[in-house]
Scaffold this motif. Structure first.
Motif, PDB file in Angstrom:
ATOM      1  N   LEU A  49       0.845  -1.194   0.000  1.00  9.43           N
ATOM      2  CA  LEU A  49       0.000   0.000   0.000  1.00  9.43           C
ATOM      3  C   LEU A  49       0.879   1.243   0.000  1.00  9.43           C
ATOM      4  O   LEU A  49       1.697   1.441   0.887  1.00  9.43           O
ATOM      5  CB  LEU A  49      -0.915   0.024   1.228  1.00  9.43           C
ATOM      6  N   PHE A  50       0.685   2.059  -1.037  1.00 11.59           N
ATOM      7  CA  PHE A  50       1.390   3.342  -1.151  1.00 11.59           C
ATOM      8  C   PHE A  50       0.465   4.323  -1.852  1.00 11.59           C
ATOM      9  O   PHE A  50      -0.159   3.970  -2.847  1.00 11.59           O
ATOM     10  CB  PHE A  50       2.680   3.193  -1.967  1.00 11.59           C
ATOM     11  N   PRO A  51       0.394   5.548  -1.351  1.00 13.21           N
ATOM     12  CA  PRO A  51       0.914   5.991  -0.053  1.00 13.21           C
ATOM     13  C   PRO A  51       0.022   5.519   1.080  1.00 13.21           C
ATOM     14  O   PRO A  51      -1.192   5.445   0.926  1.00 13.21           O
ATOM     15  CB  PRO A  51       0.892   7.509  -0.182  1.00 13.21           C
ATOM     16  N   PHE A  52       0.655   5.207   2.210  1.00  9.80           N
ATOM     17  CA  PHE A  52      -0.106   4.894   3.415  1.00  9.80           C
ATOM     18  C   PHE A  52      -0.320   6.224   4.156  1.00  9.80           C
ATOM     19  O   PHE A  52      -0.150   7.303   3.572  1.00  9.80           O
ATOM     20  CB  PHE A  52       0.639   3.849   4.253  1.00  9.80           C
ATOM     21  N   ILE A  58       0.252   8.546  12.076  1.00  8.47           N
ATOM     22  CA  ILE A  58       0.608   7.210  12.563  1.00  8.47           C
ATOM     23  C   ILE A  58       1.002   7.298  14.025  1.00  8.47           C
ATOM     24  O   ILE A  58       1.934   8.000  14.396  1.00  8.47           O
ATOM     25  CB  ILE A  58       1.740   6.599  11.723  1.00  8.47           C
ATOM     26  N   ASN A  59       0.241   6.574  14.846  1.00  4.40           N
ATOM     27  CA  ASN A  59       0.503   6.548  16.280  1.00  4.40           C
ATOM     28  C   ASN A  59       0.577   5.094  16.738  1.00  4.40           C
ATOM     29  O   ASN A  59       0.538   4.167  15.929  1.00  4.40           O
ATOM     30  CB  ASN A  59      -0.585   7.328  17.039  1.00  4.40           C
ATOM     31  N   ALA A  60       0.681   4.895  18.028  1.00  2.00           N
ATOM     32  CA  ALA A  60       0.817   3.539  18.561  1.00  2.00           C
ATOM     33  C   ALA A  60      -0.380   2.668  18.213  1.00  2.00           C
ATOM     34  O   ALA A  60      -0.238   1.465  17.961  1.00  2.00           O
ATOM     35  CB  ALA A  60       1.013   3.597  20.076  1.00  2.00           C
ATOM     36  N   LEU A  66      -1.968  -2.376  12.560  1.00  2.00           N
ATOM     37  CA  LEU A  66      -1.229  -2.972  11.442  1.00  2.00           C
ATOM     38  C   LEU A  66      -0.641  -4.317  11.840  1.00  2.00           C
ATOM     39  O   LEU A  66      -0.722  -5.297  11.089  1.00  2.00           O
ATOM     40  CB  LEU A  66      -0.106  -2.037  10.988  1.00  2.00           C
ATOM     41  N   ALA A  67      -0.037  -4.365  13.024  1.00  2.00           N
ATOM     42  CA  ALA A  67       0.586  -5.608  13.484  1.00  2.00           C
ATOM     43  C   ALA A  67      -0.433  -6.732  13.555  1.00  2.00           C
ATOM     44  O   ALA A  67      -0.183  -7.854  13.097  1.00  2.00           O
ATOM     45  CB  ALA A  67       1.251  -5.392  14.846  1.00  2.00           C
TER      46      ALA A  67
END
Length: 197
Positions: A49-52, A58-60, A66-67
């Motif tokens: 995926l681009f651009p994300f 983007i934070n914790a 995502l993980a």
């Protein structure tokens, strides 16, 4: 992955990539010459995926989501049997590509504000770019050389978050694909702040 109209990557951009170390011996020479992302620090890869999301989004919680999402996918093997073309682009075509498509679709469904390639294309075709922005005769020459060295096989077992500072792309976090083992082996991604990458 592509540059903006000024010919530069934008600081704060991010990308989710399935890096393909097994392809490096095959494509590194050509990518260094004919793929600007290689010079900017990006290894051989298939874009997931681009651009994300930009780094300021983007934070914790995003990293954790995502993980978990990527961990739910099983690792898989692809073969690069042939080259393909887009206008001004020569690429290696992974087969089968349905699991790469599924990765992209699952992440894009979770973050609809970050459609693949900014929503430019009706269909996203998984590919490993070897050369772009070259005249057809150059692409023909590269393809002829590559074809003699195919097929190549690779295992896709993780997705990596890369971050751009406007000049270079840097690896930030790797998200393993754990599939059936997710319940017992989920590893936590790096807690490093994305702004310190």
């Amino acid at each position: 992955m592509s540059q903006d109209e000024s010919g530069r990557y934008r600081a704060g951009q991010t990308a989710l990539l399935a890096t393909v170390a097994e392809a490096e011996p095959l494509v590194e020479h050509w990518r260094r010459r004919f793929d600007t992302s290689a010079a900017a620090g990006v290894p051989a890869h298939v874009t997931v995926l681009f651009p994300f999301l930009d780094t300021n989004l983007i934070n914790a919680a995003v990293i954790a989501d995502l993980a978990t999402l990527i961990a739910g996918h099983d690792p898989f093997t692809v073969r690069f049997d042939e080259c393909g073309r887009f206008p001004d682009v020569l690429y290696l075509a992974p087969a089968p590509d349905r699991l790469l498509r599924a990765l992209t679709e699952s992440i894009a469904a979770r973050w609809p504000e970050a459609p693949p390639y900014g929503g430019q294309f009706a269909e996203v075709i998984p590919h490993l770019t070897v050369a772009h922005g070259q005249p057809p005769r150059v692409l023909d020459e590269v393809e002829a050389e590559l074809t003699h060295r195919l097929p190549a096989t690779a295992t896709i077992s993780s997705v990596s978050l890369f971050v751009s500072d406007g000049q270079r792309w840097r690896h930030h976090t790797e998200f393993p694909m754990l599939g059936a083992s997710i319940s017992t082996s989920l590893r936590q991604p790096s807690s490093e702040s994305i702004h310190n990458s």
